[in-house]
Design an enzyme around this catalytic site. Sequence first.
Site, PDB file in Angstrom:
ATOM      1  CG  HIS A 128      -1.870   0.982   1.434  1.00 51.94           C
ATOM      2  ND1 HIS A 128      -1.588   2.261   1.826  1.00 51.94           N
ATOM      3  CD2 HIS A 128      -3.222   0.929   1.259  1.00 51.94           C
ATOM      4  CE1 HIS A 128      -2.716   2.955   1.896  1.00 51.94           C
ATOM      5  NE2 HIS A 128      -3.724   2.176   1.556  1.00 51.94           N
ATOM      6  CG  ASP A 205       0.819  -2.138   6.424  1.00 46.64           C
ATOM      7  OD1 ASP A 205      -0.112  -2.267   7.235  1.00 46.64           O
ATOM      8  OD2 ASP A 205       0.702  -1.524   5.348  1.00 46.64           O
ATOM      9  CD  GLN A 208      -6.646  -4.437   4.700  1.00 43.16           C
ATOM     10  OE1 GLN A 208      -7.580  -5.074   5.201  1.00 43.16           O
ATOM     11  NE2 GLN A 208      -6.819  -3.243   4.161  1.00 43.16           N
ATOM     12  CE  LYS A 231      -6.958   0.118   6.481  1.00 43.36           C
ATOM     13  NZ  LYS A 231      -7.770   0.454   5.315  1.00 43.36           N
ATOM     14  CB  CYS A 369      -3.894   3.382  -1.486  1.00 39.60           C
ATOM     15  SG  CYS A 369      -5.221   4.527  -1.216  1.00 39.60           S
TER      16      CYS A 369
HETATM   17  N1  PMP Z   1      -1.549  -0.581   4.775  1.00 39.12           N
HETATM   18  C1  PMP Z   1      -2.487  -1.374   4.264  1.00 39.12           C
HETATM   19  C2  PMP Z   1      -2.136  -2.772   3.866  1.00 39.12           C
HETATM   20  C3  PMP Z   1      -3.787  -0.897   4.125  1.00 39.12           C
HETATM   21  O1  PMP Z   1      -4.731  -1.688   3.614  1.00 39.12           O
HETATM   22  C4  PMP Z   1      -4.097   0.424   4.523  1.00 39.12           C
HETATM   23  C5  PMP Z   1      -5.480   1.009   4.381  1.00 39.12           C
HETATM   24  N2  PMP Z   1      -6.114   0.725   3.180  1.00 39.12           N
HETATM   25  C6  PMP Z   1      -3.070   1.202   5.070  1.00 39.12           C
HETATM   26  C7  PMP Z   1      -1.812   0.674   5.180  1.00 39.12           C
HETATM   27  C8  PMP Z   1      -3.306   2.607   5.524  1.00 39.12           C
HETATM   28  O2  PMP Z   1      -4.142   2.633   6.627  1.00 39.12           O
HETATM   29  P1  PMP Z   1      -4.698   4.011   7.197  1.00 39.12           P
HETATM   30  O3  PMP Z   1      -5.311   4.726   6.028  1.00 39.12           O
HETATM   31  O4  PMP Z   1      -5.701   3.599   8.197  1.00 39.12           O
HETATM   32  O5  PMP Z   1      -3.553   4.744   7.792  1.00 39.12           O
END
Ligand code: PMP
Length: 413
Positions: A128, A205, A208, A231, A369
Site C-alpha cells: 500500500h 504493516d 489488514q 479497520k 492506494c
Molecule cells: N496498509 C495497508 C495494507 C492498508 O490496507 C491500509 C489502508 N487501506 C493502510 C496501510 C493505511 O491505513 P490508514 O489509512 O488507516 O492509515
Amino acid sequence: MATMTFSIDAGEIRGQFPFFQPHPEMRSVIYLDNAATTQKPYAVIEAVSNFWAYHNANVHRGGHGAGAKASELYEAARERVAKFLNAREPAEIVFTRGTTEAINLVASSWGEAFIQPGDEIIVTEMEHHANLLPWMRLAEKKNAKLVVWRITEDGRLNLDDLRTLLTERTRLVAVAHISNVLGTINPVAEICRLAHAAGALCLVDAAQSVAHMPVDVQAIDCDFLMFSGHKAYGPTGIGALYAKRALLETMPPYQMGGGMVQTVSWERVVLAPPPAKFEAGTPPIGEAIGLHAALDFIDSIGRDAIEAYEHELTQYALERLQEVPGLRLYGPVPDRAGIFAFTLEDIHPHDIATVLDTRDIAIRSGLHCAHPLGERLGGSTARASLAVYNDTAHIDALIEGLHQVRKVFGYAG
Ligand code: PMP
C-alpha cells in the site's frame, strides 16, 4: 458444493452493530468493503460516547480527578493494545493516527537517524502507498536505495527472491502482513528471520491482519508493526505502532511539543522515555478508549475463531466467484485472506461497483492506494472484502449482483 458448518453466527454478530439494524432513513446494505474500513459495534460507540460524556479531560496533565481518570483510561487502552499484540510491555506501544502515521513516524524518526547514503530498504511490489511512499521519500532524501521485492505471477512473495535481494547494505525489509489487494498472507515471521540474519530490521504493516487472525509480535519477532483502529471495528483517528523498546530508546522524537519532555530550559531539553517521547500534543483520547473496546469485541469472539470462520467463508467465496463467466480473480488461491480483487469481462471496475451499489452491495473499485501493484496487474480492479459479520448470503448476493452486472453491460447468460 460442500455444506459448511460455521463456528460463528454472523447474524448474531451483526446484532451487535447499529449499522446492520433497520433504520427508517437508511437502506440496508450488504457491506463488503471491510478492507477500507469496518463497521463499529455498539460497544465501541458507547465507550467513545461515555468518555466524551462523563470522563472527558486531558491526559497526563491535570491535577484533578477527571484528568487522572482520563489518563488511567488512556493508559489502560495502551495496555490493551500491548496485550493484544503480545508486546513485552505497554511502553512498546505508541499511539498514532493510524497505520500511515505509524509508518511515517518510523521513516522520519528511525530513518532520519539511521539511514545512510548507499543503504538499502526492501519493499514489496504489493505494498500500500502507506508502506511505500515514506520509504521512497526517505531513500531520495538520504541517497539510499529502494529495492523492490517483486511478486510471483500468482501474487505471492518468494523467499528465495528475498535471499538474493538482501545484502550487507540492507537496513530494513518493509512488508504487508496481508495485501489489501491480493489477499496474500505473507510469511512475516520467516521474512523477519531472513532480514535479521542479514543484519536488517523488519517492519510489518498489519493494517489488514489484526482484525482477522492472531498477531503476536514476539512470535513474528518484527522490529516494527502497526495497525489502524478503524479497520479493526474501532474508531478512525487512532492506530498503534509497536516497536522494540531498545529501538524506541534510540529513535529521536517524531514531533516536538507538550507531553513528550521531562524538563525544558533554554539550555537543555530532557525527553520523556518512550512511548511519551513519540506522543507530542494532546493524543486522541476518546479514540484510544474506543480502540480498547474494539479489541475487547474482537477477543470476545476470539481471533482463532474469526480466522477459521473467515477462512471457510473465503473458500466459499472462491468457489462461487468461479461461477461468474469472464471474472478474473487476482492473488493466490486457495490460501489467502478474504480480500478479492477482480475484473469482470472488460467492464470498468467503477461500473461494476456502481451497478452493485444500486443493489445495495458495497464494494470498492480502483487502484486501492497501491499504484505500482495496479500497474503490474494491468490497471484498476473491483474489490470485495470480508469481515466477521459477513456470511454466505452476502457472497450469494454478490454473485447474483455480478451476473446482473454482466447483463447490464450486454454479456450473455
Ligand atoms: N496498509 C495497508 C495494507 C492498508 O490496507 C491500509 C489502508 N487501506 C493502510 C496501510 C493505511 O491505513 P490508514 O489509512 O488507516 O492509515
